[in-house]
Design an enzyme around this catalytic site. Sequence first.
Site, PDB file in Angstrom:
ATOM      1  N   ASP A  29      -0.933 -11.730   6.041  1.00  0.00           N
ATOM      2  CA  ASP A  29      -0.966 -11.537   4.591  1.00  0.00           C
ATOM      3  C   ASP A  29      -0.548 -12.825   3.887  1.00  0.00           C
ATOM      4  O   ASP A  29       0.484 -13.408   4.210  1.00  0.00           O
ATOM      5  CB  ASP A  29       0.002 -10.432   4.166  1.00  0.00           C
ATOM      6  CG  ASP A  29      -0.139  -9.197   5.023  1.00  0.00           C
ATOM      7  OD1 ASP A  29      -1.280  -8.862   5.346  1.00  0.00           O
ATOM      8  OD2 ASP A  29       0.892  -8.595   5.367  1.00  0.00           O
ATOM      9  N   ASP A  94       8.196  -0.649   8.368  1.00  0.00           N
ATOM     10  CA  ASP A  94       8.067  -1.845   7.554  1.00  0.00           C
ATOM     11  C   ASP A  94       9.031  -1.766   6.379  1.00  0.00           C
ATOM     12  O   ASP A  94       9.339  -0.699   5.876  1.00  0.00           O
ATOM     13  CB  ASP A  94       6.624  -1.953   7.051  1.00  0.00           C
ATOM     14  CG  ASP A  94       6.368  -3.254   6.335  1.00  0.00           C
ATOM     15  OD1 ASP A  94       7.042  -4.233   6.668  1.00  0.00           O
ATOM     16  OD2 ASP A  94       5.497  -3.284   5.475  1.00  0.00           O
ATOM     17  N   GLU A 170      -5.999  -2.740  -1.796  1.00  0.00           N
ATOM     18  CA  GLU A 170      -7.161  -1.859  -1.791  1.00  0.00           C
ATOM     19  C   GLU A 170      -7.849  -1.826  -3.150  1.00  0.00           C
ATOM     20  O   GLU A 170      -7.205  -1.951  -4.193  1.00  0.00           O
ATOM     21  CB  GLU A 170      -6.730  -0.441  -1.401  1.00  0.00           C
ATOM     22  CG  GLU A 170      -6.081  -0.368  -0.040  1.00  0.00           C
ATOM     23  CD  GLU A 170      -5.144   0.812   0.119  1.00  0.00           C
ATOM     24  OE1 GLU A 170      -4.565   0.945   1.208  1.00  0.00           O
ATOM     25  OE2 GLU A 170      -4.993   1.596  -0.839  1.00  0.00           O
ATOM     26  N   LYS A 278     -11.106  -3.976   0.936  1.00  0.00           N
ATOM     27  CA  LYS A 278     -10.436  -2.879   1.629  1.00  0.00           C
ATOM     28  C   LYS A 278     -10.478  -1.607   0.791  1.00  0.00           C
ATOM     29  O   LYS A 278     -10.259  -1.626  -0.421  1.00  0.00           O
ATOM     30  CB  LYS A 278      -8.981  -3.246   1.933  1.00  0.00           C
ATOM     31  CG  LYS A 278      -8.265  -2.195   2.769  1.00  0.00           C
ATOM     32  CD  LYS A 278      -6.878  -2.657   3.165  1.00  0.00           C
ATOM     33  CE  LYS A 278      -6.212  -1.599   4.032  1.00  0.00           C
ATOM     34  NZ  LYS A 278      -4.838  -1.975   4.414  1.00  0.00           N
ATOM     35  N   HIS A 283      -7.832  11.466   0.942  1.00  0.00           N
ATOM     36  CA  HIS A 283      -8.454  12.647   1.540  1.00  0.00           C
ATOM     37  C   HIS A 283      -7.865  13.962   1.062  1.00  0.00           C
ATOM     38  O   HIS A 283      -8.433  15.017   1.331  1.00  0.00           O
ATOM     39  CB  HIS A 283      -8.337  12.573   3.058  1.00  0.00           C
ATOM     40  CG  HIS A 283      -6.926  12.340   3.525  1.00  0.00           C
ATOM     41  ND1 HIS A 283      -5.958  13.309   3.467  1.00  0.00           N
ATOM     42  CD2 HIS A 283      -6.333  11.226   4.022  1.00  0.00           C
ATOM     43  CE1 HIS A 283      -4.824  12.812   3.921  1.00  0.00           C
ATOM     44  NE2 HIS A 283      -5.017  11.553   4.261  1.00  0.00           N
ATOM     45  N   THR A 325      -9.429   2.020   6.057  1.00  0.00           N
ATOM     46  CA  THR A 325      -8.270   2.497   6.797  1.00  0.00           C
ATOM     47  C   THR A 325      -8.524   3.916   7.270  1.00  0.00           C
ATOM     48  O   THR A 325      -8.724   4.822   6.459  1.00  0.00           O
ATOM     49  CB  THR A 325      -7.006   2.467   5.927  1.00  0.00           C
ATOM     50  OG1 THR A 325      -6.812   1.130   5.471  1.00  0.00           O
ATOM     51  CG2 THR A 325      -5.794   2.900   6.724  1.00  0.00           C
ATOM     52  N   GLU A 366      -8.740  -0.190  10.594  1.00  0.00           N
ATOM     53  CA  GLU A 366      -7.388  -0.369  11.125  1.00  0.00           C
ATOM     54  C   GLU A 366      -6.705   0.988  11.149  1.00  0.00           C
ATOM     55  O   GLU A 366      -7.136   1.927  10.480  1.00  0.00           O
ATOM     56  CB  GLU A 366      -6.591  -1.350  10.270  1.00  0.00           C
ATOM     57  CG  GLU A 366      -6.373  -0.896   8.839  1.00  0.00           C
ATOM     58  CD  GLU A 366      -5.702  -1.941   7.973  1.00  0.00           C
ATOM     59  OE1 GLU A 366      -4.878  -1.543   7.113  1.00  0.00           O
ATOM     60  OE2 GLU A 366      -5.984  -3.124   8.148  1.00  0.00           O
ATOM     61  N   ASN A 367      -5.658   1.103  11.946  1.00  0.00           N
ATOM     62  CA  ASN A 367      -4.890   2.349  11.980  1.00  0.00           C
ATOM     63  C   ASN A 367      -3.915   2.384  10.815  1.00  0.00           C
ATOM     64  O   ASN A 367      -3.447   1.351  10.340  1.00  0.00           O
ATOM     65  CB  ASN A 367      -4.141   2.486  13.312  1.00  0.00           C
ATOM     66  CG  ASN A 367      -3.320   1.259  13.649  1.00  0.00           C
ATOM     67  OD1 ASN A 367      -3.827   0.141  13.631  1.00  0.00           O
ATOM     68  ND2 ASN A 367      -2.053   1.456  13.974  1.00  0.00           N
TER      69      ASN A 367
END
Length: 449
Positions: A29, A94, A170, A278, A283, A325, A366-367
């Site tokens: 990043d 994180d 994003e 991104k 959902h 993602t 990516e996870n």
Amino acid sequence: MKCELVDPDGLVKQLKILKSFNVDGVMVDCWWGVVEAHAPQEYNWNGYKRLFQIVRELKLKLQSLWLNVPTFGPGNPEKTYQRILPKEGSNVGDDVCIPLPHWVAEIGRSNPDIFFTDRAGRRDPECLSWGVDKERVYFDCMRSFRVEFDEFFEDGVISMIVVGLGPCGELRYPCNPVKHGWRYPGIGEFQCYDQYMLKSLRKAAEIRGHSFWARGPENTGSYNSRPHETGFFCDGGDYDGYYGRFFLSWYSQVLVEHGDRVLSLANLAFEGTRVAAKLSGFHWWYKTASHAAELTAGFYNSSNRDGYATIMAMLKRHCAALCFTYSERSMIDHHMDFSESLADPEGLAWQVLNAAWDACIPVASENSFPCHDREGFSYLLEKAKPIGDPDGRHFSAFTYLRLSALLMERQNLIEFERFVKKMHGEAVLEYTCKGNDIRMTDPFSSLRR
């Protein structure tokens, strides 16, 4: 924050292990709040230059590089699901908080309308409103990066630029900030109440011939409302009326136009290198008619409208790749109740990925949560390289989150190495345990015979 590497020797040891596993490259990043922290056009790339040198010496690639231009500040670009966490700016495993540059914060104190604003007038100091999108500061930052690291571009070390287009990197509105009380599975709130966004809304309403539509909807509930609790998002609600359709069309179009402007500048700055955007999956409430969580995020994807085709068309115009993602099964272990929120991560992913593939856009992924066990890795493999896809479609790249002390533990490394080999299509010995016995099998032995 001083743009210097922390523990470079330890990092080199970890990267050497990854290289021994034939990992292709790394993602890092680049933070606007670090490199241009003190004054406009005064850049400090020292730490990044040292890091890139290390990566090149180890013959790794910078396959996906975030350049977090001034669309957002604190937090981590992978914190797709930071909203379920108690502390702002954190992701699972994180703890990151990198603010916008000091000089930008000073401007914000005298003109807070440069920040996204909700209906109650609460500002989001992480994000600059897209109403001030046309500031030259975008291009200046990207161009400085391109010039500073010219040798890495020319050598092919930097192979892709994933441009930050919004909160968490994003392309979306900052519709569900934890600091304003949002918790999963709240529907979030529209973020269009700064003076610049309202001016854009007034202009759109006047062009449409209905000046009284120059307002945000008033019956949308609050950050933690459910769709059925509101007059706007409930089944048969105002979201599907004349005004609702106008407002949502405008709100989503501003999102697409923002991405269009920034990617235009990115292609100009990084000519010859693929850029990418991104997108994360909102959902929850996907199984309702309104898709409320997607609407507040800027995706006009109600049950009677495809909200992703226009985004893919915009990416196609810029020859940009999509980074999506994926919401894997391990989310269940993080206490996300899909049934309560009428969520459908699989259905949403199917829609987004097919929209991209139909537009012939490369898709990387990516996870979204840490993964160290075989079951989780197997799930990621199936999504990245689906065996049963009749068209043979698959991700063009996959980024594993993340390099950490936990990943470096022996058993986790064993599973990770196996994952990398299978991702590269190599034969891998399978083993099963029964009691104290371990049985090894080679699934490709019969084919070789």
